[in-house]
Motif scaffolding. Structure first.
Motif, PDB file in Angstrom:
ATOM      1  N   UNK A 130       1.016  -1.188   0.014  1.00 14.35           N
ATOM      2  CA  UNK A 130      -0.012  -0.034  -0.029  1.00 14.35           C
ATOM      3  C   UNK A 130       0.796   1.037   0.037  1.00 14.35           C
ATOM      4  N   UNK A 131       0.575   2.199  -0.894  1.00 15.94           N
ATOM      5  CA  UNK A 131       1.348   3.330  -1.011  1.00 15.94           C
ATOM      6  C   UNK A 131       0.511   4.626  -0.958  1.00 15.94           C
ATOM      7  N   UNK A 132       0.827   5.561  -0.055  1.00 13.70           N
ATOM      8  CA  UNK A 132       0.171   6.648   0.108  1.00 13.70           C
ATOM      9  C   UNK A 132       0.653   7.551  -1.110  1.00 13.70           C
ATOM     10  N   UNK A 133      -0.347   7.952  -1.785  1.00 14.27           N
ATOM     11  CA  UNK A 133      -0.083   8.953  -2.981  1.00 14.27           C
ATOM     12  C   UNK A 133      -0.077  10.394  -2.363  1.00 14.27           C
ATOM     13  N   UNK A 134      -1.218  10.740  -1.823  1.00 18.65           N
ATOM     14  CA  UNK A 134      -1.593  11.852  -1.275  1.00 18.65           C
ATOM     15  C   UNK A 134      -2.272  11.765  -0.104  1.00 18.65           C
ATOM     16  N   UNK A 135      -2.730  12.786   0.700  1.00 21.84           N
ATOM     17  CA  UNK A 135      -3.317  12.669   1.989  1.00 21.84           C
ATOM     18  C   UNK A 135      -4.863  11.893   1.670  1.00 21.84           C
ATOM     19  N   UNK A 136      -5.264  12.311   0.452  1.00 20.81           N
ATOM     20  CA  UNK A 136      -6.783  11.420   0.355  1.00 20.81           C
ATOM     21  C   UNK A 136      -6.749  10.403  -0.679  1.00 20.81           C
ATOM     22  N   UNK A 137      -5.471   9.851  -1.128  1.00 19.85           N
ATOM     23  CA  UNK A 137      -5.309   8.919  -2.188  1.00 19.85           C
ATOM     24  C   UNK A 137      -4.325   8.008  -1.816  1.00 19.85           C
ATOM     25  N   UNK A 138      -4.587   6.543  -2.381  1.00 21.69           N
ATOM     26  CA  UNK A 138      -3.486   5.645  -2.134  1.00 21.69           C
ATOM     27  C   UNK A 138      -3.749   4.463  -3.221  1.00 21.69           C
ATOM     28  N   UNK A 139      -2.664   3.909  -3.240  1.00 22.41           N
ATOM     29  CA  UNK A 139      -2.554   2.679  -4.212  1.00 22.41           C
ATOM     30  C   UNK A 139      -2.021   1.366  -3.688  1.00 22.41           C
ATOM     31  N   UNK A 158      -4.659   0.343   5.292  1.00 17.44           N
ATOM     32  CA  UNK A 158      -4.662   2.039   5.329  1.00 17.44           C
ATOM     33  C   UNK A 158      -6.103   2.453   5.217  1.00 17.44           C
ATOM     34  N   UNK A 159      -6.356   3.456   6.062  1.00 16.41           N
ATOM     35  CA  UNK A 159      -7.795   3.955   6.066  1.00 16.41           C
ATOM     36  C   UNK A 159      -7.693   5.404   5.539  1.00 16.41           C
ATOM     37  N   UNK A 160      -8.695   5.801   4.724  1.00 15.34           N
ATOM     38  CA  UNK A 160      -8.559   7.250   4.138  1.00 15.34           C
ATOM     39  C   UNK A 160      -9.862   7.517   4.787  1.00 15.34           C
ATOM     40  N   UNK A 161      -9.740   8.521   5.722  1.00 13.43           N
ATOM     41  CA  UNK A 161     -11.046   9.342   6.156  1.00 13.43           C
ATOM     42  C   UNK A 161     -11.068  10.864   5.653  1.00 13.43           C
TER      43      UNK A 161
END
Length: 176
Positions: free
Chosen positions: A13-22, A156-159
């Motif tokens: 899991x890779x964080x792309x931006x604070x609101x986005x992951x891949x 990972x969780x994006x809230x």
């Protein structure tokens, strides 16, 4: 070299931006290149337009990268997920750039095992917190039954508050 697994503890899991992951599965070098290209483009988008790149735009950009390489495909399967002004999204991409938006999806060599858990327990009406044990159980099942899957996993969780990876203690508690 057949089905050589050089290392079973790769970051998936890779964080792309604070609101986005891949998430990535398949050839790590190919997948990491896509992560790097998307990170750079997401940063340029934010710098130029003053707002974060929409999740759909990130997915379409990656789909175009993969489609462009279809004659000599990047050996990877990707998920792009996040939260933007339209809501929450998860997009699945295959090595040829096919793009589908999904509610519940798994990738990688252990995905058929993970789907057994996900399809029996997924409930659209439940919260992310309620579904986390199901996700952990699905990944754990795949890891224990598929030799090509790794020995560790990240969640990972994006809230609305942004991107956050669960700690080892949180993952153990969920797996408990």
């Amino acid at each position: 070299m057949g089905h050589l697994v050089a290392h079973k503890k790769a970051k998936k899991i890779h964080k792309i931006d604070d609101h986005l992951a891949m998430t990535i599965a398949g050839g790590m070098a190919d997948a990491q290149w896509v992560v790097d290209v998307l990170r750079a483009n997401a940063s340029l988008y934010k710098l130029e337009l003053g707002r974060p790149m929409p999740v759909r735009s990130a997915a379409v950009l990656v789909a175009n990268l993969l489609f462009q390489r279809r004659l000599f495909p990047l050996l990877t399967q990707l998920l792009i997920g996040g939260r933007d002004h339209e809501g929450c999204h998860v997009f699945c991409l295959d090595p040829f750039g096919s793009l589908t938006e999904e509610e519940c999806v798994a990738t990688g060599s252990g995905s058929f095992i993970a789907y057994g858990v996900l399809e029996s327990s997924y409930d659209k009406g439940k919260t992310v917190t309620e579904m986390l044990p199901v996700v952990v159980r699905a990944v754990s099942s795949a890891m224990s039954r598929d030799v090509a899957s790794g020995d560790s996993f990240d969640v990972a969780v994006i809230t609305e508050g942004g991107y956050r990876e669960l700690t080892e203690e949180e993952k153990k508690k969920l797996a408990g």
